[in-house]
Design an enzyme around this catalytic site. Structure first.
Site, PDB file in Angstrom:
ATOM      1  N   ASP A  30     -16.846  79.483 -21.085  1.00 18.37           N
ATOM      2  CA  ASP A  30     -15.695  79.902 -20.282  1.00 18.37           C
ATOM      3  C   ASP A  30     -16.094  80.996 -19.291  1.00 18.37           C
ATOM      4  O   ASP A  30     -17.258  81.371 -19.195  1.00 18.37           O
ATOM      5  CB  ASP A  30     -14.500  80.286 -21.166  1.00 18.37           C
ATOM      6  CG  ASP A  30     -14.838  81.396 -22.140  1.00 18.37           C
ATOM      7  OD1 ASP A  30     -15.641  82.274 -21.785  1.00 18.37           O
ATOM      8  OD2 ASP A  30     -14.290  81.387 -23.252  1.00 18.37           O
ATOM      9  N   PRO A  34     -20.028  91.246 -24.817  1.00 20.31           N
ATOM     10  CA  PRO A  34     -19.153  91.715 -23.742  1.00 20.31           C
ATOM     11  C   PRO A  34     -19.711  91.532 -22.335  1.00 20.31           C
ATOM     12  O   PRO A  34     -19.006  91.788 -21.362  1.00 20.31           O
ATOM     13  CB  PRO A  34     -19.004  93.208 -24.066  1.00 20.31           C
ATOM     14  CG  PRO A  34     -20.241  93.569 -24.820  1.00 20.31           C
ATOM     15  CD  PRO A  34     -20.648  92.347 -25.579  1.00 20.31           C
ATOM     16  N   MET A  61      -6.311  91.966 -22.748  1.00 26.23           N
ATOM     17  CA  MET A  61      -5.405  91.164 -21.900  1.00 26.23           C
ATOM     18  C   MET A  61      -4.085  91.901 -21.657  1.00 26.23           C
ATOM     19  O   MET A  61      -3.029  91.281 -21.611  1.00 26.23           O
ATOM     20  CB  MET A  61      -5.110  89.801 -22.568  1.00 26.23           C
ATOM     21  CG  MET A  61      -6.338  88.959 -22.746  1.00 26.23           C
ATOM     22  SD  MET A  61      -6.031  87.558 -23.834  1.00 26.23           S
ATOM     23  CE  MET A  61      -6.037  88.324 -25.442  1.00 26.23           C
ATOM     24  N   GLY A  87     -16.871  84.585 -24.547  1.00 28.26           N
ATOM     25  CA  GLY A  87     -17.087  86.010 -24.322  1.00 28.26           C
ATOM     26  C   GLY A  87     -16.758  86.804 -25.584  1.00 28.26           C
ATOM     27  O   GLY A  87     -15.876  86.419 -26.352  1.00 28.26           O
ATOM     28  N   GLY A  88     -17.469  87.896 -25.806  1.00 28.33           N
ATOM     29  CA  GLY A  88     -17.181  88.769 -26.953  1.00 28.33           C
ATOM     30  C   GLY A  88     -17.452  88.066 -28.257  1.00 28.33           C
ATOM     31  O   GLY A  88     -18.516  87.473 -28.454  1.00 28.33           O
ATOM     32  N   ASP A  89     -16.476  88.111 -29.148  1.00 27.60           N
ATOM     33  CA  ASP A  89     -16.574  87.438 -30.444  1.00 27.60           C
ATOM     34  C   ASP A  89     -15.603  86.259 -30.452  1.00 27.60           C
ATOM     35  O   ASP A  89     -14.473  86.392 -29.978  1.00 27.60           O
ATOM     36  CB  ASP A  89     -16.189  88.426 -31.564  1.00 27.60           C
ATOM     37  CG  ASP A  89     -16.310  87.772 -32.915  1.00 27.60           C
ATOM     38  OD1 ASP A  89     -17.399  87.839 -33.513  1.00 27.60           O
ATOM     39  OD2 ASP A  89     -15.330  87.139 -33.378  1.00 27.60           O
ATOM     40  N   LYS A 134     -11.201  79.957 -18.414  1.00 23.87           N
ATOM     41  CA  LYS A 134      -9.784  80.290 -18.431  1.00 23.87           C
ATOM     42  C   LYS A 134      -9.614  81.701 -17.934  1.00 23.87           C
ATOM     43  O   LYS A 134     -10.292  82.604 -18.375  1.00 23.87           O
ATOM     44  CB  LYS A 134      -9.247  80.243 -19.864  1.00 23.87           C
ATOM     45  CG  LYS A 134      -8.839  78.900 -20.304  1.00 23.87           C
ATOM     46  CD  LYS A 134      -8.084  78.974 -21.595  1.00 23.87           C
ATOM     47  CE  LYS A 134      -8.953  79.469 -22.727  1.00 23.87           C
ATOM     48  NZ  LYS A 134      -8.322  79.338 -24.033  1.00 23.87           N
TER      49      LYS A 134
HETATM   50  C1  LIG Z   1      -9.360  86.098 -24.080  1.00 24.15           C
HETATM   51  S1  LIG Z   1      -9.820  87.769 -24.410  1.00 24.15           S
HETATM   52  C2  LIG Z   1     -11.382  87.486 -25.115  1.00 24.15           C
HETATM   53  C3  LIG Z   1     -11.902  88.616 -25.957  1.00 24.15           C
HETATM   54  C4  LIG Z   1     -13.270  88.340 -26.528  1.00 24.15           C
HETATM   55  N1  LIG Z   1     -13.251  87.242 -27.473  1.00 24.15           N
HETATM   56  C5  LIG Z   1     -13.889  89.584 -27.178  1.00 24.15           C
HETATM   57  O1  LIG Z   1     -14.104  89.566 -28.411  1.00 24.15           O
HETATM   58  O2  LIG Z   1     -14.165  90.544 -26.469  1.00 24.15           O
HETATM   59  C6  LIG Z   1     -10.169  88.371 -22.795  1.00 24.15           C
HETATM   60  C7  LIG Z   1      -9.920  89.852 -22.657  1.00 24.15           C
HETATM   61  O3  LIG Z   1     -10.947  90.587 -23.281  1.00 24.15           O
HETATM   62  C8  LIG Z   1     -11.158  91.788 -22.597  1.00 24.15           C
HETATM   63  N2  LIG Z   1     -12.573  91.846 -22.166  1.00 24.15           N
HETATM   64  C9  LIG Z   1     -13.515  90.936 -22.401  1.00 24.15           C
HETATM   65  N3  LIG Z   1     -14.715  91.343 -21.959  1.00 24.15           N
HETATM   66  C10 LIG Z   1     -14.509  92.568 -21.423  1.00 24.15           C
HETATM   67  C11 LIG Z   1     -15.354  93.543 -20.810  1.00 24.15           C
HETATM   68  N4  LIG Z   1     -16.663  93.336 -20.658  1.00 24.15           N
HETATM   69  N5  LIG Z   1     -14.791  94.708 -20.394  1.00 24.15           N
HETATM   70  C12 LIG Z   1     -13.476  94.944 -20.548  1.00 24.15           C
HETATM   71  N6  LIG Z   1     -12.634  94.066 -21.116  1.00 24.15           N
HETATM   72  C13 LIG Z   1     -13.140  92.902 -21.549  1.00 24.15           C
HETATM   73  C14 LIG Z   1     -10.178  91.837 -21.443  1.00 24.15           C
HETATM   74  O4  LIG Z   1      -9.017  92.500 -21.891  1.00 24.15           O
HETATM   75  C15 LIG Z   1      -9.921  90.363 -21.227  1.00 24.15           C
HETATM   76  O5  LIG Z   1      -8.682  90.151 -20.593  1.00 24.15           O
END
Ligand SMILES: C[S@@+](CC[C@H](N)C(=O)[O-])C[C@H]1O[C@@H](n2cnc3c(N)ncnc32)[C@H](O)[C@@H]1O
Length: 256
Positions: A40, A17, A175, A93-95, A62
């Site tokens: 990204d 994150p 999102m 980002g994230g997973d 993106k």
């Molecule tokens: C395209 S999604 C990707 C999610 C990512 N694959 C994940 O597992 O966290 C992007 C959205 O994830 C959320 N997001 C990602 N990182 C974040 C963070 N550090 N704090 C809050 N929301 C986050 C937001 O809602 C953002 O619009």
């Protein structure tokens, strides 16, 4: 005779994150061994700094509706790099498999015979719970937790509202900022109490992280008043009451 180059490989790697310490050891090892890193906008500078000097970096960032590269072109780029024999890391980002379109990239690559490895990352919802001290499930509050996308292709939010409005459940919308009004209206129309604890969480686990406490009914107003922008999560459910116990929370009205 011309021999084609040996096929490369692609690792779809979750960067977590934001906090670089939440990167997994496996993710770090893949970055250190990469020849090209395709990343990204959600991957922060501190993590990009871990890529060894000399490794090629390609930004395909993106943001909602500001696509740097369309998804098909990102998949095609990964394919081209792998066919040229490169060891590619696709850093997300994230997973990569949680609202990350990693599934689509994997399908394209596997269909072309490219070796794909998935390295999971900590998804934003888990990072947010840890950062602000609320569990996603708790025997007294929530027996289930649902991760939902608030962003659909045509900008509408068309979800299974009766299932989402059930009690004893934590909802985490990714999102969801653009669809916030619809989300709040629909959840209430399907029976979720207007005073259900709710929060907006911006950049969880990063130094700029913020949590704004609210209630379901007040969420749109909270968002407008504070100018909350992506990347942010919308969290709804009484597990948030435990966040009030966390010492790092800024002063906030006692809404829940
Ligand atoms: C395209 S999604 C990707 C999610 C990512 N694959 C994940 O597992 O966290 C992007 C959205 O994830 C959320 N997001 C990602 N990182 C974040 C963070 N550090 N704090 C809050 N929301 C986050 C937001 O809602 C953002 O619009």
């Amino acid at each position: 005779m011309h021999t084609p180059p040996a096929l490369g490989s692609v690792a779809l790697v979750g960067a977590g994150p934001g906090d670089p310490e939440l990167l997994t050891l496996k993710a770090l090892r893949r970055l250190e061994a990469a020849q090209v890193v395709v990343h990204d906008h959600l991957v922060g500078a501190a993590i990009l700094d871990m890529i060894p000097v000399g490794v090629e970096r390609i930004y395909v960032g993106k943001k909602a509706s500001h696509h740097t590269l369309p998804q098909e072109e990102i998949s095609a780029l990964l394919l081209r790099l792998a066919r040229a024999g490169k060891r590619v890391v696709r850093l997300k980002g994230g997973d990569p498999f949680v609202f990350g379109r990693g599934g689509e990239e994997m399908e394209t690559l596997l269909a072309a015979g490219i070796t794909v490895e998935i390295v999971p990352g900590i998804t934003a919802a888990l990072g947010a719970g840890a950062a602000f001290g609320f569990p996603l499930t708790h025997r007294d509050h929530a027996q289930s937790c649902v991760f939902v996308t608030g962003h659909l292709k045509d900008h509408s939010v068309n979800l299974d509202w009766p299932a989402l409005a059930r009690p004893q459940q934590t909802l985490v919308f990714y999102m969801g900022m653009a669809g916030l009004d619809t989300i709040v209206t629909q959840l209430q129309a399907h029976g979720l109490a207007p005073d259900t604890p709710a929060a907006l969480i911006y950049k969880a686990t990063l130094p700029e992280q913020r949590l704004w406490r609210s209630t379901l009914a007040e969420l749109p107003d909270t968002a407008r008043r504070h100018g909350v922008k992506p990347p942010a999560l919308i969290v709804i459910g009484s597990v948030l009451r435990l966040a009030a116990m966390a010492p790092r929370l800024p002063e906030a009205p006692a809404l829940w």
